[in-house]
Design an enzyme around this catalytic site. Sequence first.
Site, mmCIF file in Angstrom:
data_model
loop_
_atom_site.group_PDB
_atom_site.id
_atom_site.type_symbol
_atom_site.label_atom_id
_atom_site.label_comp_id
_atom_site.label_asym_id
_atom_site.label_seq_id
_atom_site.Cartn_x
_atom_site.Cartn_y
_atom_site.Cartn_z
ATOM 1 N N ASP A 239 0.813 -1.231 0.000
ATOM 2 C CA ASP A 239 0.000 0.000 0.000
ATOM 3 C C ASP A 239 0.839 1.270 0.000
ATOM 4 O O ASP A 239 0.427 2.296 0.552
ATOM 5 C CB ASP A 239 -0.944 0.043 1.224
ATOM 6 C CG ASP A 239 -1.752 -1.211 1.361
ATOM 7 O OD1 ASP A 239 -2.270 -1.670 0.345
ATOM 8 O OD2 ASP A 239 -1.850 -1.728 2.492
ATOM 9 N N GLY B 84 -4.302 -4.238 -4.340
ATOM 10 C CA GLY B 84 -5.380 -3.316 -4.670
ATOM 11 C C GLY B 84 -4.778 -2.006 -5.107
ATOM 12 O O GLY B 84 -3.898 -1.486 -4.430
ATOM 13 N N HIS B 85 -5.161 -1.517 -6.270
ATOM 14 C CA HIS B 85 -4.700 -0.184 -6.615
ATOM 15 C C HIS B 85 -5.851 0.618 -7.190
ATOM 16 O O HIS B 85 -6.768 0.086 -7.799
ATOM 17 C CB HIS B 85 -3.479 -0.207 -7.535
ATOM 18 C CG HIS B 85 -3.537 -1.232 -8.602
ATOM 19 N ND1 HIS B 85 -2.747 -2.347 -8.603
ATOM 20 C CD2 HIS B 85 -4.297 -1.309 -9.699
ATOM 21 C CE1 HIS B 85 -3.027 -3.062 -9.654
ATOM 22 N NE2 HIS B 85 -3.955 -2.462 -10.345
ATOM 23 N N GLY C 212 -0.030 14.410 -3.681
ATOM 24 C CA GLY C 212 -1.486 14.351 -3.818
ATOM 25 C C GLY C 212 -1.849 13.168 -4.690
ATOM 26 O O GLY C 212 -0.978 12.545 -5.315
#
Length: 419
Positions: free
Chosen positions: A13, A40-41, A410
């Site tokens: 992650d 998971g992306h 961001g």
Amino acid sequence: MPARIIVGAQFGDEGKGKITDFFSAKMDFVARYQGGNNAGHTVCVKDQTFKLHLLPSGVVQKKHLLIGAGVVVDPKVLLEEIALIESLIGKIKLTVDARANIIMPYHVLLDASIEGKQGKIGTTKRGIGPCYSDRAARIGIRFEDLVDEKILREKLHKVFSIKKKILEAVYGKHLDFNEKQVLKEYAAYGKKLRHYLGDVSTILDSALRQKKRVLFEGAQGTFLDNDFGTYPFVTSSHPISAGALVGTGLGLRKIENISGVTKAYTTRVGEGPFPTELHGKQATLLRKQGNEFGTTTGRPRRVGWLDLPLIRTAHRLNNFSELAITKLDVLSGFKEIKICTHYKVGGKKFSEVPMLSKDFEKAKPVYKSFKGFNVSGKEKTFSRLPKEAQNYLKFIEKNTGVKIALVSVGAKRNETIPR
Ligand code: IMP
């Protein structure tokens, strides 16, 4: 070789999806080499955000996608992701290696059952561990078997009754599927997926000889590596850079770039040691600002300060040519920010992860404090970052010996500062 490997330097992650997306613009191929839909992306297509688990992140850039032999494939998930992505961006180019192992329904059920009986790891319960166990035990069903109904029938017949007995007798489970149903369902998946069958090793070897650009996308992170992670609190594959060659079937060669991705702090999902873990108000704030909830399971992630012994160890295990620091903006608003420079274990100093797990479990972090900073995401260059943030990053470089090549401030693609 014009190749780049992207590896998580922590516990997964780290924001590899964004970094992969950033680099994949210039690539011809994007390959996954390990793991499965435990990963998971988050990808953004036409202002919409999607969570993918199995397809490489390069999908958004419409590259030739490769799923190597080291990956475990849940065919149902793969078909769903292909359908979703194709409805948005049109046909994708994908090759799945004939040798990739298939996650079967009994693997998923076993994953959940083992968790209760053998102590808690906090797996994603997607059948990853049991599938890799069968691969090692040589009773796995591979992609080449899935797409050939006759072979699928034979292979499934050999294992199904054994799995059923184990699930019922050892774990007291009731199976709501039988062999005939599984064969019917999986043969249908095989038919739909047949045209993706290929030899990733051959494709990559020829691509690299023709100086085509290849990006190897690691899933999970260094400290979830089955051998070199915090065993037994690890996954069942090899996220480290060497895994990229083993997991796609390439001989040793010089790789141009090995990018280690690390958050500006640390997170972990599931059980296992985490020396810099925070609790209470600071943890709640960091988790909230970083939206630290698992992409695959939705679980709140454990959060803590940046841990340099982890990054130094990851550098040794992966041989990074550079670091990408993600989520620097998330630290905004903290008056004081800390970095763990080394550990103390019973009076002894460790600047890397100790060899023995019993020592790592007792490791006490020693911190250096930094004045807080505010990063808005609008900064386009390193020199535009607040001085305190620059100092924070320079300290990481100096104390790991790896240069920082990218800083992410961001979630958006353009909120990335090359250095
Ligand atoms: P498994 O890979 O589902 O067997 O889970 C083993 C361990 O790895 C658990 O602690 C999971 O939470 C962790 N894990 C697996 N995949 C990921 C990931 O993509 N990100 C973070 N942790 C993961």
